[in-house]
Scaffold this motif. Sequence first.
Motif, mmCIF file in Angstrom:
data_model
loop_
_atom_site.group_PDB
_atom_site.id
_atom_site.type_symbol
_atom_site.label_atom_id
_atom_site.label_comp_id
_atom_site.label_asym_id
_atom_site.label_seq_id
_atom_site.Cartn_x
_atom_site.Cartn_y
_atom_site.Cartn_z
ATOM 1 N N MET A 1 0.844 -1.213 0.000
ATOM 2 C CA MET A 1 0.000 0.000 0.000
ATOM 3 C C MET A 1 0.872 1.254 0.000
ATOM 4 N N PHE A 2 1.863 1.255 0.877
ATOM 5 C CA PHE A 2 2.748 2.420 0.991
ATOM 6 C C PHE A 2 3.466 2.665 -0.339
ATOM 7 N N LEU A 3 4.012 1.614 -0.913
ATOM 8 C CA LEU A 3 4.783 1.782 -2.150
ATOM 9 C C LEU A 3 3.879 2.138 -3.332
ATOM 10 N N GLY A 4 2.672 1.608 -3.326
ATOM 11 C CA GLY A 4 1.714 1.940 -4.388
ATOM 12 C C GLY A 4 1.386 3.428 -4.365
ATOM 13 N N ILE A 5 1.121 3.935 -3.181
ATOM 14 C CA ILE A 5 0.800 5.370 -3.059
ATOM 15 C C ILE A 5 2.039 6.206 -3.373
ATOM 16 N N LEU A 6 3.204 5.722 -2.931
ATOM 17 C CA LEU A 6 4.454 6.438 -3.241
ATOM 18 C C LEU A 6 4.678 6.504 -4.763
ATOM 19 N N GLY A 7 4.386 5.370 -5.426
ATOM 20 C CA GLY A 7 4.506 5.336 -6.884
ATOM 21 C C GLY A 7 3.573 6.347 -7.526
ATOM 22 N N GLY A 8 2.342 6.416 -7.004
ATOM 23 C CA GLY A 8 1.366 7.382 -7.515
ATOM 24 C C GLY A 8 1.843 8.814 -7.296
ATOM 25 N N TYR A 9 2.415 9.053 -6.128
ATOM 26 C CA TYR A 9 2.929 10.401 -5.795
ATOM 27 C C TYR A 9 4.040 10.799 -6.764
ATOM 28 N N ILE A 10 5.000 9.903 -6.938
ATOM 29 C CA ILE A 10 6.159 10.225 -7.793
ATOM 30 C C ILE A 10 5.712 10.424 -9.245
ATOM 31 N N ALA A 11 4.850 9.515 -9.730
ATOM 32 C CA ALA A 11 4.386 9.643 -11.125
ATOM 33 C C ALA A 11 3.547 10.896 -11.304
ATOM 34 N N GLY A 12 2.703 11.179 -10.310
ATOM 35 C CA GLY A 12 1.810 12.349 -10.419
ATOM 36 C C GLY A 12 2.563 13.655 -10.292
ATOM 37 N N VAL A 13 3.392 13.763 -9.270
ATOM 38 C CA VAL A 13 4.078 15.027 -8.986
ATOM 39 C C VAL A 13 5.221 15.262 -9.971
ATOM 40 N N TYR A 14 6.078 14.248 -10.107
ATOM 41 C CA TYR A 14 7.240 14.431 -10.996
ATOM 42 C C TYR A 14 6.863 14.293 -12.478
ATOM 43 N N GLY A 15 5.676 13.746 -12.744
ATOM 44 C CA GLY A 15 5.189 13.698 -14.123
ATOM 45 C C GLY A 15 4.526 15.000 -14.517
ATOM 46 N N GLY A 16 4.387 15.912 -13.563
ATOM 47 C CA GLY A 16 3.834 17.238 -13.850
ATOM 48 C C GLY A 16 2.320 17.275 -13.927
ATOM 49 N N PHE A 17 1.643 16.277 -13.342
ATOM 50 C CA PHE A 17 0.179 16.247 -13.401
ATOM 51 C C PHE A 17 -0.469 17.070 -12.280
ATOM 52 N N LEU A 18 0.199 17.142 -11.135
ATOM 53 C CA LEU A 18 -0.312 17.926 -10.000
ATOM 54 C C LEU A 18 0.837 18.237 -9.048
ATOM 55 N N SER A 19 0.531 19.126 -8.108
ATOM 56 C CA SER A 19 1.590 19.492 -7.163
ATOM 57 C C SER A 19 1.600 18.504 -5.997
ATOM 58 N N SER A 20 2.692 18.579 -5.230
ATOM 59 C CA SER A 20 2.820 17.705 -4.058
ATOM 60 C C SER A 20 1.692 17.969 -3.064
ATOM 61 N N ASP A 21 1.380 19.244 -2.853
ATOM 62 C CA ASP A 21 0.313 19.610 -1.911
ATOM 63 C C ASP A 21 -1.031 19.053 -2.356
ATOM 64 N N GLU A 22 -1.276 19.170 -3.666
ATOM 65 C CA GLU A 22 -2.566 18.667 -4.185
ATOM 66 C C GLU A 22 -2.671 17.154 -3.961
#
Lengths: 246, 254
Positions: free
Chosen positions: A150-171
């Motif tokens: 669960m932790f790594l899945g969400i971390l993967g989502g965070y990295i792909a979302g934030v570093y992929g430029g889809f949304l900010s870290s805060d969002e």
Amino acid sequence: MFYLDAIGRYFLMLKGVFGRMTKGSVLRSLTLKEIDDLIIGSLGIVAFISFFIGAVVAIQTALNLTNPIIPRQLIGFASRQSVILEFAPTFISVIMAGKVGSFITSSIGTMRVTEQIDALEVMGINSLNYLVFPKIIAMMTYPFLIAISMFLGILGGYIAGVYGGFLSSDEFITGLQDEFIPFHLVYAFLKTLLFAFLLATIPSFHGYYMKGGALEVGKASTTSFVWTSVAIIIGNYILTQLLLSS
Amino acid sequence: MIEVTNLHKGFNGEAILKGITTSFERGKTNLIIGTSGSGKTVFLKCLLGLFVPEEGSILYDGISYTNLSPEEQRSLRQQMGMVFQGSALFDSMTVEENVMFPLQMFTKQKKTEMLERVHAVLERVNLENAHKKLPSEISGGMQKRVAIARAIVTRPKYLFCDEPNSGLDPRTAIVIDNLIKEITEEYDITTVINTHDMNSVMEIGEKIIFLQKGHLEWEGDKSQIFTTDNKAVTDFVYSSNLFKKVRDAQLKGL
């Protein structure tokens, strides 16, 4: 009729598993070995799959959010819900049915073919308890593996979302915290425990009662994967209906 | 001593053992011989308690296995040692761990005491240098020795061997046969060996029973097997070219 017979034998096997216990000190070392083989040995593949599945969920959600009214934080929300409710407990369990299930069936099946199970029985040992019970106990640590997933899945989502430029870290973090229902975690871990039991016992059943030689060991492993997956999917449906539907 | 009376066993309506009555004496190597499909293995598994006979009785020094409670049956089984055809050693354990396994399961000895006994038994079967090796790292003959060591480590009263020298070269097979015979005499145990190897019969056959199609066709010792006029037995014995040539040579007075 064949399926009813198999289900009946499965429950009789469970009776045998919880029958006469193996000596405590032997059981302890067997359980530790099983934790190493079944749980620790699966850590790498589970971590890898969880991280990338979480990343893909975030990207897919982001790419499908074309309406500007919908807030971007929904990506974090969707990642959390998908990973916690289904991907970590159910998807990983189906993967485990292939990895751990095949290992259990083939190892017990090989013991059957090479008369090692007969050797245990001749010595007066309850072979079902000796072989299957430590696996059940070891698999009770499976929720820890799912927590990591669960932790790594969400971390993967965070990295792909934030570093992929889809949304900010805060969002993303706001989305993660949005409408969080703690019972969803209870639900996820309850079904993980059920899947853990199925993952330990169904492959053991297919290995223990197999007949024939090396070819049949392979066939039994395949059959065990199919039936463990079916049981996981059905168990998932029943528990979801019981625990989440009002 | 093991006494078998009118033993019947079948599977799916097909009779495999058809009223076998015989006895196996203590301190002797008793051989069950017969062609493939004659019921040897089923008979041996009945003696081991792995198959429950449909009819008849098996008495172990006067005690009937079938009349015992499950706990007493387990206790009796702990007095049995078994050498399987394929050795049936536990793959994940070393030689030492395999031999120590029955002691770990059934005794409350300290590890040092168990190791002492294990090393003594391994020495007895002439395996002093393979303690830490896995079964996959030793030869077939060595695996058989480990299997024998595991079978005798708890000092059983009964030793059963299912084709103990199958897959071994003739020289190693003789060594294994002689080892079993020596252990039988040394430990004064009742040994029952299932074989179709005539060399074993010649080496160690103190009592031989011949099964055919589930019947006890003939019983005797290794000297009698060459003089019997039972056709089934002579057909079996002289199906070996070697024995046939020996007989022909004897008949020609060579």
